[in-house]
Design a protein around this motif. Sequence first.
Motif, PDB file in Angstrom:
ATOM      1  N   UNK A 280       0.846  -1.194   0.000  1.00 58.14           N
ATOM      2  CA  UNK A 280       0.000   0.000   0.000  1.00 58.14           C
ATOM      3  C   UNK A 280       0.885   1.250   0.000  1.00 58.14           C
ATOM      4  N   UNK A 281       1.949   1.244   0.782  1.00 54.99           N
ATOM      5  CA  UNK A 281       2.836   2.414   0.859  1.00 54.99           C
ATOM      6  C   UNK A 281       3.465   2.724  -0.500  1.00 54.99           C
ATOM      7  N   UNK A 282       3.934   1.698  -1.208  1.00 57.14           N
ATOM      8  CA  UNK A 282       4.532   1.912  -2.523  1.00 57.14           C
ATOM      9  C   UNK A 282       3.485   2.424  -3.512  1.00 57.14           C
ATOM     10  N   UNK A 283       2.306   1.825  -3.488  1.00 57.61           N
ATOM     11  CA  UNK A 283       1.239   2.275  -4.378  1.00 57.61           C
ATOM     12  C   UNK A 283       0.874   3.736  -4.089  1.00 57.61           C
ATOM     13  N   UNK A 284       0.735   4.074  -2.827  1.00 55.65           N
ATOM     14  CA  UNK A 284       0.387   5.470  -2.484  1.00 55.65           C
ATOM     15  C   UNK A 284       1.487   6.428  -2.942  1.00 55.65           C
ATOM     16  N   UNK A 285       2.749   6.007  -2.846  1.00 53.11           N
ATOM     17  CA  UNK A 285       3.846   6.833  -3.357  1.00 53.11           C
ATOM     18  C   UNK A 285       3.633   7.115  -4.850  1.00 53.11           C
ATOM     19  N   UNK A 286       3.364   6.072  -5.631  1.00 57.47           N
ATOM     20  CA  UNK A 286       3.146   6.242  -7.066  1.00 57.47           C
ATOM     21  C   UNK A 286       1.935   7.128  -7.336  1.00 57.47           C
ATOM     22  N   UNK A 287       0.826   6.803  -6.721  1.00 53.95           N
ATOM     23  CA  UNK A 287      -0.426   7.526  -6.929  1.00 53.95           C
ATOM     24  C   UNK A 287      -0.283   9.004  -6.562  1.00 53.95           C
TER      25      UNK A 287
ATOM     26  N   UNK B 180       2.508  10.755  -6.204  1.00 49.20           N
ATOM     27  CA  UNK B 180       3.526  11.428  -7.016  1.00 49.20           C
ATOM     28  C   UNK B 180       2.989  11.784  -8.391  1.00 49.20           C
ATOM     29  N   UNK B 181       2.319  10.838  -9.026  1.00 48.39           N
ATOM     30  CA  UNK B 181       1.771  11.085 -10.361  1.00 48.39           C
ATOM     31  C   UNK B 181       0.588  12.047 -10.293  1.00 48.39           C
ATOM     32  N   UNK B 182      -0.280  11.854  -9.338  1.00 44.05           N
ATOM     33  CA  UNK B 182      -1.519  12.617  -9.298  1.00 44.05           C
ATOM     34  C   UNK B 182      -1.477  13.953  -8.573  1.00 44.05           C
ATOM     35  N   UNK B 183      -0.352  14.296  -7.966  1.00 38.29           N
ATOM     36  CA  UNK B 183      -0.276  15.513  -7.148  1.00 38.29           C
ATOM     37  C   UNK B 183      -0.661  16.780  -7.904  1.00 38.29           C
ATOM     38  N   UNK B 184      -0.180  16.919  -9.125  1.00 36.41           N
ATOM     39  CA  UNK B 184      -0.466  18.130  -9.899  1.00 36.41           C
ATOM     40  C   UNK B 184      -1.866  18.132 -10.497  1.00 36.41           C
ATOM     41  N   UNK B 185      -2.556  16.986 -10.458  1.00 40.53           N
ATOM     42  CA  UNK B 185      -3.827  16.862 -11.174  1.00 40.53           C
ATOM     43  C   UNK B 185      -5.005  16.580 -10.265  1.00 40.53           C
TER      44      UNK B 185
ATOM     45  N   UNK C 117      -5.702  14.219  -8.170  1.00 44.51           N
ATOM     46  CA  UNK C 117      -6.200  12.851  -8.033  1.00 44.51           C
ATOM     47  C   UNK C 117      -6.607  12.652  -6.584  1.00 44.51           C
ATOM     48  N   UNK C 118      -7.835  12.210  -6.351  1.00 42.00           N
ATOM     49  CA  UNK C 118      -8.338  12.120  -4.985  1.00 42.00           C
ATOM     50  C   UNK C 118      -8.939  10.757  -4.624  1.00 42.00           C
ATOM     51  N   UNK C 119      -9.412   9.999  -5.608  1.00 41.75           N
ATOM     52  CA  UNK C 119     -10.188   8.789  -5.311  1.00 41.75           C
ATOM     53  C   UNK C 119      -9.437   7.778  -4.450  1.00 41.75           C
TER      54      UNK C 119
ATOM     55  N   UNK D  35     -15.364  16.947  -4.068  1.00 41.90           N
ATOM     56  CA  UNK D  35     -14.921  17.666  -2.875  1.00 41.90           C
ATOM     57  C   UNK D  35     -13.414  17.540  -2.792  1.00 41.90           C
ATOM     58  N   UNK D  36     -12.736  18.663  -2.798  1.00 36.72           N
ATOM     59  CA  UNK D  36     -11.284  18.655  -2.672  1.00 36.72           C
ATOM     60  C   UNK D  36     -10.887  19.484  -1.458  1.00 36.72           C
TER      61      UNK D  36
END
Length: 169
Positions: free
Chosen positions: A38-45, A47-52, A54-56, A167-168
């Motif tokens: 989960x930690x590795x996946x959250x890192x990827x998610x 990192x990639x989604x920070x500028x866009x 991504x919330x789900x 909601x963000x």
Amino acid sequence: MKKIAVTRTYLEMVVNPQFQETAWPSGTLIMHSENPTVAFYRFLYNSVGADWTWIDRKRMTDETLRTTIQSPDVKLFILYFRGTPAGYLELDARKENEVEIAYFGMMHEFIGKGLGSKFLQWGITEAWKLPLKRVWLHTCTLDHPAALPLYKKMGFQEIKKEDYEAEIE
């Protein structure tokens, strides 16, 4: 929390496009992350989604996320460039006869370098190795502005749009 208007676009591909294979730049590697943490996946998610925005997946509990990403029918692929994660792609084949490109994205530093479209082509080709009737995905106005045009360029056809409020923080 604030609410913002979002448009989600669903796209599908019902014919294997069979892309022309081209060479990857030196130092490029794609690895299947089997049973990712989960930690590795959250890192990827994150990192990639920070500028866009991504919330789900941020709102998923660790247990729900673990169950999803460690399902035998969900495959997580990491694109590395010279040893550094450059992007990731998640293929979800839990529904019979279809594969969803659940997530696809590049790390900020690798956007615009030509690796993203090549990685997406690779992922589409990988999806079509399974017996299926369609590959599909969705994107929204919270994603990179080049996402929707790229998906259409790859051969995805728009099948539905929906408007909603997100909601963000």
